[in-house]
Design a protein around this motif. Structure first.
Motif: not given
Length: 194
Positions: A138-149
């Motif tokens: 989830l942290d990795a997905k959250l990091g990816e989502a933050e990077a995309r955002i």
């Protein structure tokens, strides 16, 4: 049977009494007296025979019957004693078996509790490991989502600047009526954005 001479004479057959062969078997009327055991004249002989018979019977009981009965009683007492000893021995063995069973049962309960605790601890550890993996994912997905955002935001901010420049240029044209240069509009938008 002892027969007295007077009784033998009274019952003897009469010879030549009419040729009747059975005439001697009748008992004369005066022969019926008292019953011999109740006749006081026969008491001494009866007492003597009673004493002799009682003595022989006593000796028989003392020498033959009582030793046999005593032997039987002794055999039974020995058998009962052996049976009681055997029963006590078997009871002791049964008590020992019950104690061993209870001890094994207690050990089995202790082992079962230990195994249950180990299984519980292993399940908790496994759940914790799975939770950490899920949190990491989830942290990795959250990091990816933050990077995309942030990339979308950066792209949007780039576009906001161009949209702001276009809007400012349209407002200046509408208000002033003239056209402003793109560099002046871009500088004005950048000064406001900071």
């Amino acid at each position: 049977m002892f027969v007295t001479s007077a009784f033998a004479e009274e019952t003897a057959p009469a010879a030549g009494a009419g040729g009747d062969t059975h005439s001697g078997t009748s008992v004369p009327a005066e022969a019926h007296g008292t019953f011999p055991p109740f006749d006081p004249a026969t008491f001494p002989s009866q007492l003597l025979w009673l004493a002799i018979t009682f003595g022989l019977f006593y000796l028989f009981l003392k020498k033959v019957a009582m030793p046999r009965v005593g032997g039987i009683i002794d055999v039974r007492n020995d058998r009962i004693t052996k049976d009681l000893d055997q029963a006590a021995k078997l009871k002791g063995e049964a008590d020992a078996a019950v104690a061993a069973y209870e001890q094994e049962l207690a050990e089995a309960k202790t082992k079962a509790n230990a195994i249950g605790q180990q299984a519980n601890d292993a399940a908790k550890a496994e759940a914790e490991t799975v939770r950490k993996k899920i949190e990491a994912a989830l942290d990795a997905k959250l990091g990816e989502a933050e990077a995309r955002i942030s990339s979308i935001k950066a792209n949007a901010m780039k576009e906001v600047g161009s949209i702001a420049e276009d809007t400012a240029s349209a407002i200046v044209e509408a208000l002033v009526g003239g056209k402003a240069s793109k560099t002046e509009i871009a500088a004005a938008v950048k000064s406001v954005a900071r």
